[in-house]
Design an enzyme around this catalytic site. Structure first.
Site, PDB file in Angstrom:
ATOM      1  CG  HIS A  40      -0.273  -0.269   2.517  1.00 55.73           C
ATOM      2  ND1 HIS A  40       0.616   0.617   3.065  1.00 55.73           N
ATOM      3  CD2 HIS A  40      -0.340  -1.320   3.379  1.00 55.73           C
ATOM      4  CE1 HIS A  40       1.056   0.153   4.215  1.00 55.73           C
ATOM      5  NE2 HIS A  40       0.507  -1.033   4.418  1.00 55.73           N
ATOM      6  N   GLY A  42       1.924   3.133   2.212  1.00 53.57           N
ATOM      7  CA  GLY A  42       2.974   3.149   3.242  1.00 53.57           C
ATOM      8  C   GLY A  42       4.261   2.527   2.699  1.00 53.57           C
ATOM      9  CG  HIS A  43       4.380  -1.638   1.905  1.00 54.52           C
ATOM     10  ND1 HIS A  43       3.050  -1.984   1.916  1.00 54.52           N
ATOM     11  CD2 HIS A  43       4.955  -2.339   2.910  1.00 54.52           C
ATOM     12  CE1 HIS A  43       2.823  -2.861   2.878  1.00 54.52           C
ATOM     13  NE2 HIS A  43       3.969  -3.085   3.501  1.00 54.52           N
ATOM     14  N   GLY A 153       9.153   1.538   8.155  1.00 59.70           N
ATOM     15  CA  GLY A 153       8.164   2.559   8.487  1.00 59.70           C
ATOM     16  C   GLY A 153       8.081   2.795   9.992  1.00 59.70           C
ATOM     17  CB  SER A 191      -2.196  -1.519   8.619  1.00 60.11           C
ATOM     18  OG  SER A 191      -2.144  -2.896   8.927  1.00 60.11           O
ATOM     19  NE  ARG A 193      -1.893  -8.382  10.948  1.00 60.74           N
ATOM     20  CZ  ARG A 193      -0.569  -8.419  11.109  1.00 60.74           C
ATOM     21  NH1 ARG A 193       0.100  -7.301  11.324  1.00 60.74           N
ATOM     22  NH2 ARG A 193       0.081  -9.564  11.035  1.00 60.74           N
TER      23      ARG A 193
END
Ligand code: PAF
Length: 292
Positions: A40, A42-43, A153, A191, A193
């Protein structure tokens, strides 16, 4: 837009080393972003930071069984290699390492990395052996790739401290970059999740972010008692998410994670909360504002 070329995909350490040999001989700097896939923003923010700083970017995609406890979500953890590769192609990643379990943990595997005090509280208490699994896989990935710089992160705050401790203690020749948490527009930390949450639970999960914001406001307003802040955070959480099951809610020293009782300098607020059946974590570094 010009067509993006897919990254080279390797699944074995031998293939990886063959691919990286000429890169290294050419004097290029190598970045590694270790991930478990299901990528996502974030990565991808880590990938972009790497692309800015290094000449050649490697992303590893491996759902590491040794960091999942019994009853955790190892089996249902999303495996989305094809779409991950497309996202990484868009970012211009050169190489993806996606090894199978047999390549990573050979049957005779017997060595584990145990990190001391910084891995013990919080996540360490609720997920025994989690950081042993994380430290071991991260050291293995660093040894496989031999990057100049590795990116993680801040979302996994304690993980970042564990990895920093390991890199220092074991003289691993790599620079670490810890990049800011990327959030959805409404504040929820990104995340993999989050996808498990029903729309209603997704809404309630904003309570995590809100309680961190509340802590920030209280500290900025001069509140020095950690216990008062924690009480207010808990109240905020349980009001916004009445089914929340709190694993921990803590104000800690940002370097050691020792609990802080009286706010006198920077602290990190950390929390882990189950909403519906999903365990979410978040954190925020809080600074006292100097009163004039
Ligand atoms: O943060 C993660 O996704 C994982 O813990 C990591 C660092 C890739 C190790 O498996």
């Amino acid at each position: 837009m010009p067509p993006t070329s897919q990254p080279e995909l390797v699944t074995t350490v031998a293939e990886l080393r063959a691919a990286l040999g000429s890169v290294r001989r050419g004097g290029k700097t190598i970045a590694l972003i270790p991930t478990m896939g299901d990528l996502h923003e974030g990565h991808l923010s880590l990938v972009r930071a790497a692309k800015q700083e290094c000449d050649y970017t490697v992303v590893s995609i491996y759902v590491n069984p040794s960091q999942f406890g019994r009853g955790e979500d190892l089996d249902k953890y999303p495996r989305t290699l094809r779409t991950d590769l497309d996202a990484l192609a868009e970012c211009g990643v050169e190489l993806v390492l996606a090894p199978g379990d047999d390549e990573v943990y050979r049957p005779q595997h017997a060595t584990w990395v145990e990190v001391g005090a910084v891995g013990e509280p919080l996540e360490g208490r609720h997920r025994p052996d989690h950081f042993r699994g994380v430290a071991t896989i991260v050291l293995k990935l660093l040894n496989m790739v031999g990057p100049d710089v590795a990116y993680f992160g801040q979302k996994d705050y304690q993980q970042a401290l564990v990895i920093r401790q390991m890199v220092e203690d074991l003289d691993v020749p790599v620079e670490l970059r810890i990049c800011p948490t990327v959030r959805e527009p409404d504040g929820l930390a990104m995340s993999s999740r989050n996808a498990y949450l029903s729309p209603e639970a997704r809404q309630r999960s904003l309570a995590l972010h809100r309680s961190l914001e509340l802590a920030e406001q209280l500290i900025a307003a001069g509140q020095c008692s950690a216990q008062s802040i924690l009480d207010r955070m808990q109240q905020e959480l349980l009001t916004a998410a009445d089914d929340a099951r709190i694993d921990y809610l803590a104000l800690a020293d940002p370097d050691t994670l020792e609990p802080v009782h009286e706010i006198r300098g920077p602290v990190v607020a950390l929390l882990a909360v189950h909403i519906e059946n999903t365990r979410l974590i978040d954190n925020r570094i809080l600074q006292m504002t100097k009163h004039k």
